[in-house]
Scaffold this motif. Structure first.
Motif, PDB file in Angstrom:
ATOM      1  N   VAL A 503       0.833  -1.203   0.000  1.00 55.48           N
ATOM      2  CA  VAL A 503       0.000   0.000   0.000  1.00 55.48           C
ATOM      3  C   VAL A 503       0.866   1.250   0.000  1.00 55.48           C
ATOM      4  O   VAL A 503       0.609   2.205  -0.745  1.00 55.48           O
ATOM      5  N   MET A 504       1.903   1.260   0.851  1.00 54.08           N
ATOM      6  CA  MET A 504       2.795   2.415   0.924  1.00 54.08           C
ATOM      7  C   MET A 504       3.486   2.653  -0.415  1.00 54.08           C
ATOM      8  O   MET A 504       3.565   3.796  -0.891  1.00 54.08           O
ATOM      9  N   GLN A 505       3.979   1.588  -1.023  1.00 57.36           N
ATOM     10  CA  GLN A 505       4.641   1.722  -2.320  1.00 57.36           C
ATOM     11  C   GLN A 505       3.682   2.229  -3.389  1.00 57.36           C
ATOM     12  O   GLN A 505       4.044   3.063  -4.228  1.00 57.36           O
ATOM     13  N   LYS A 506       2.450   1.733  -3.355  1.00 59.99           N
ATOM     14  CA  LYS A 506       1.440   2.171  -4.326  1.00 59.99           C
ATOM     15  C   LYS A 506       1.142   3.653  -4.163  1.00 59.99           C
ATOM     16  O   LYS A 506       1.069   4.401  -5.153  1.00 59.99           O
ATOM     17  N   ALA A 512       4.309  10.127  -7.088  1.00 63.61           N
ATOM     18  CA  ALA A 512       5.402  10.439  -8.011  1.00 63.61           C
ATOM     19  C   ALA A 512       4.881  10.664  -9.430  1.00 63.61           C
ATOM     20  O   ALA A 512       5.323  11.579 -10.134  1.00 63.61           O
ATOM     21  N   LEU A 513       3.932   9.825  -9.872  1.00 59.73           N
ATOM     22  CA  LEU A 513       3.363   9.982 -11.208  1.00 59.73           C
ATOM     23  C   LEU A 513       2.570  11.281 -11.320  1.00 59.73           C
ATOM     24  O   LEU A 513       2.638  11.973 -12.345  1.00 59.73           O
ATOM     25  N   GLU A 517       3.193  14.389 -13.848  1.00 63.19           N
ATOM     26  CA  GLU A 517       2.148  14.905 -14.720  1.00 63.19           C
ATOM     27  C   GLU A 517       1.914  16.401 -14.493  1.00 63.19           C
ATOM     28  O   GLU A 517       1.775  17.175 -15.445  1.00 63.19           O
ATOM     29  N   SER A 518       1.894  16.809 -13.229  1.00 61.45           N
ATOM     30  CA  SER A 518       1.667  18.228 -12.919  1.00 61.45           C
ATOM     31  C   SER A 518       2.812  19.095 -13.399  1.00 61.45           C
ATOM     32  O   SER A 518       2.608  20.229 -13.847  1.00 61.45           O
ATOM     33  N   TRP A 638       0.063  23.348  -1.884  1.00 62.85           N
ATOM     34  CA  TRP A 638      -0.554  22.896  -3.136  1.00 62.85           C
ATOM     35  C   TRP A 638       0.365  23.062  -4.348  1.00 62.85           C
ATOM     36  O   TRP A 638       0.026  22.608  -5.437  1.00 62.85           O
ATOM     37  N   ARG A 639       1.497  23.705  -4.187  1.00 56.29           N
ATOM     38  CA  ARG A 639       2.302  24.088  -5.353  1.00 56.29           C
ATOM     39  C   ARG A 639       3.009  22.892  -5.977  1.00 56.29           C
ATOM     40  O   ARG A 639       3.471  21.979  -5.281  1.00 56.29           O
ATOM     41  N   LYS A 640       3.113  22.931  -7.318  1.00 56.49           N
ATOM     42  CA  LYS A 640       3.810  21.868  -8.031  1.00 56.49           C
ATOM     43  C   LYS A 640       5.273  22.201  -8.267  1.00 56.49           C
ATOM     44  O   LYS A 640       6.061  21.324  -8.632  1.00 56.49           O
ATOM     45  N   ASP A 641       5.646  23.469  -8.061  1.00 58.20           N
ATOM     46  CA  ASP A 641       7.030  23.886  -8.282  1.00 58.20           C
ATOM     47  C   ASP A 641       7.828  23.912  -6.983  1.00 58.20           C
ATOM     48  O   ASP A 641       8.925  24.452  -6.939  1.00 58.20           O
TER      49      ASP A 641
END
Length: 707
Positions: A503-506, A512-513, A517-518, A638-641
């Motif tokens: 579960v943790m790995q998932k 990470a994905l 994508e973001s 919330w930031r992606k950068d």
């Protein structure tokens, strides 16, 4: 950790290797039972084995043993006192003073009382500030004397306060000194010369176990109000408390737990776990957290939900979990536990262990299920946090007790309207009374109980509380359950540990994905509003899409009227149409706007509930010519950068280079930061490898010259 320092469990309880000692010290009959963690003089993040040592009262069956393990062992430094952290408590002021004085003597500085205060019209001391004796500077008169200048303006200090439980709590801590330490001069200072020799601990660390001291209280008695589990007899008294309660383990479960914890220590830097044993040496409670979860708390620990569903609903495994929300709006784990019961004492033990693990930094908002014992423990351990009861549990509980009600569907619709549509407290109270009177259930016991607790669950009472979207206050759905779909009523402990890592790995893979994508894609815009374009460049895709819905609905706000002005603050009434026939169903939202600070606040409190501005607030900003969303409404969570390194955070760059443990920890955490950065891409990986290689070559050259 070497083999001879690992702990092992058998089917009956937990036994420790000869190199790990558990000592029980008996205090006075009136003293409280203390659980003390001992380690060296470094912070809790240091990778040292730890030991809980108990000082308890002589009450029958009230002695407890608790073992703590945190990462791997280091060579002993012979230190007995942990640096102070906010939340530490002491029985008396003298205990607090003697602790800080002993810590100071061991570290190499002296202390004095900078200030203290008493209760009005009384000599009873209520608080004090203890500081390093190098604090401040000489007065003009003192400067003319021939005495050597010893004051350097040092800011190191602790602030103590007498709390309602009649204990002395550390409220503020500053550890940094601006001068070097002098053990010899410190030991000859006034504060250390008059130190009571009895205050120094007599414990001797074993060869493989570091020792530090921090008090975690376990109360030996419970008052007659009857703290207990949510499914126990809450009218019971202290005589019903069973201090020998233990986890219900099947054959092989104890060994399973031991193997998992020890293996995790070897594989996961900064892994932490603590075991609570009863007086028969049997495992009663356990808490654990890995390095990534501890680091994640630094980014997302403002709002935490405590999921006790498995424990309260009598699952085969009494699992509890501390859960938060990450930058994609997904649940993130902040630690797990297995508990023998739902008593006040157990929750006090668990929350103190968890808070200590988090360096004494409590969450802003703490969300739980309803439980009187838990609620009392939260008030003691997290006195400044906003405690809220999970709204979905409240709604399910109310509807559950009226499921046979003839007008159930009509009542459900009315209840939802009262809870989710009320804009003010007065409106909520009026509609609640109307609802219960209409259906003739005003005197229903369960409804009365929930109404008494309304300030802990009703959205209208929580408009000033930040939730970060952890609970959807529009339909009552919760996004908290971390193991939802993986842990069921009959899931065994063996099955749980088998799926735990998966579960943790998932979860980590999904995060990470989503990060990728973001970072590498631009979301499709639906309007020409600059607010939408602005946040599309800053926020992760998941959070941006939620904000985008608000932007798309801005045209539904068809009327803005200025209703009041007070200085720079203007209050507007925004009319919003619902559905195609906007004149048929109109809602009114009051929005306040401060022109001086570009601050906006809507009565719907979307920003506090979800973490982004609502359409009503956006309309007012646009109405006042504000071209960009003000920076205070753009949250870094919330930031992606924003680069998030899931490694132990460096509390300070100040390191005592004569202390090999501090040096090791500091270098290790720095190296782990490079490792995390190096995993971002192949280019980052190659650069990190080259950096490590060059650094090692430079160090080798220096070592050769010294030899």
């Amino acid at each position: 950790m070497t083999d001879d320092t690992m702990c092992s469990l058998n089917d009956k309880g937990l036994s420790l290797s000869p190199n790990v000692d558990i000592a029980i010290h008996v205090g006075s009959p009136n003293s409280e039972q203390l659980i003390e963690v001992e380690d060296d003089g470094n912070r809790l993040e240091n990778d040292c084995s730890q030991l809980f040592e108990i000082d308890g009262s002589e009450l029958e069956n009230s002695r407890d043993e608790t073992t703590v393990a945190n990462s791997h062992s280091r060579e002993s430094q012979g230190k007995d006192y942990l640096p102070p952290v906010v939340g530490m408590e002491f029985d008396t002021y003298d205990d607090a003073y003697n602790y800080y004085n002993s810590y100071a003597k061991e570290t190499g500085f002296a202390i004095r009382v900078k200030s203290s205060w008493t209760k009005r019209n009384s000599k009873e001391k209520r608080g004090a500030v203890l500081c390093c004796n190098c604090e401040g500077f000489k007065t003009v008169k003192e400067a003319n004397s021939h005495r050597k200048e010893t004051r350097t303006g040092c800011l190191a200090m602790i602030r103590l306060r007498l709390v309602e439980s009649n204990r002395w709590r550390v409220d503020e801590v500053k550890l940094e000194h601006n001068h070097s330490f002098d053990l010899e001069r410190a030991q000859n200072s006034k504060s250390h010369k008059r130190m009571d020799s009895g205050t120094k601990r007599k414990s001797e660390p074993t060869q493989d176990v570091e020792v530090r001291t921090i008090k975690l209280y376990r109360m030996p008695v419970v008052d007659a109000s009857g703290y207990g589990s949510s499914n126990s007899n809450e009218g019971g008294t202290s005589s019903n408390i069973n201090f020998s309660q233990s986890l219900k383990l099947k054959k092989g479960d104890a060994e399973l737990i031991s193997n998992y914890m020890c293996r995790s220590q070897l594989m996961n830097p900064n892994f932490f776990y603590v075991m609570d044993l009863n007086d028969d040496g049997q495992l009663r409670n356990i808490f654990w957290i890995d390095s990534r979860s501890r680091a994640a708390y630094g980014y997302f620990g403002d709002v935490v939900a405590f999921d006790s569903t498995c424990l309260s609903n009598n699952y085969e495994i009494p699992l509890v979990a501390f859960v938060g929300i990450n930058h994609h709006g997904q649940s993130v784990l902040f630690g797990c536990g297995l508990l023998a019961d739902e008593t006040y004492e157990t929750y006090i033990w668990l929350f103190r262990a968890w808070l200590t693990c988090m360096s004494g930094r409590p969450p802003q908002t703490f969300i739980t299920n309803q439980c009187k014992a838990m609620q009392s423990a939260i008030a003691d351990i997290f006195p400044r946090a906003h405690h809220r009861i999970c709204l979905s549990q409240v709604v399910q509980s109310i509807l559950g007790c009226l499921v046979q009600f003839q007008e159930y569907v009509a009542f459900q619709m009315g209840l939802n309207k009262v809870i989710y549509n009320s804009k003010t407290v007065d409106e909520f109270e009026r509609d609640w009374d109307d609802l219960t009177q209409k259906f003739g259930i005003r005197n229903h016991e369960k409804l009365q109980t929930w109404h008494e607790e309304r300030e802990h669950w009703a959205p209208v009472y929580s408009k000033d509380t930040f939730f970060a979207g952890i609970s959807d206050y529009e339909n009552g759905e919760s996004v908290v359950p971390f193991f939802k779909g993986h842990v069921h009523q009959q899931t065994s402990l063996k099955e749980f540990f088998e799926i735990y890592e998966l579960v943790m790995q998932k979860k980590h893979k999904i995060e990470a994905l989503d990060d990728l994508e973001s970072r590498d894609s631009s979301p499709l815009l639906k309007t020409r509003c600059y607010y939408e374009l602005q946040l599309s460049k800053l926020y992760t895709n998941a959070i941006f899409r939620k904000f985008q819905d608000e932007v798309v609905m801005m045209p539904s706000c068809f009327s803005i009227t200025e209703i009041q002005t007070s200085g720079s603050i203007v209050t507007y009434m925004v009319k919003e149409g619902q559905g195609e026939e906007i004149v048929q169903d109109v809602t009114h939202c009051e929005v306040m706007y401060d022109k001086a600070g570009a601050e906006v606040r809507c009565v719907c409190s979307c920003f506090n509930f979800k973490g982004y501005l609502c359409r009503h607030a956006l309309c007012i900003l646009n109405y006042n010519g504000v071209e960009e969303i003000p920076c205070q409404y753009i949250l870094s969570r919330w930031r992606k950068d924003f680069t998030r390194l899931y490694v132990p955070q460096l509390v300070s760059d100040s390191v005592d280079i004569t202390n090999p443990v501090q040096c090791f920890d500091h270098l290790y955490k720095r190296a782990m930061q490079v490792v995390e950065e190096g995993m971002i891409s192949q280019h980052h990986y190659m650069l990190a490898c080259q950096t490590f290689k060059e650094s090692l070559n430079k160090i080798s050259l220096v070592a050769d010259k010294i030899e």
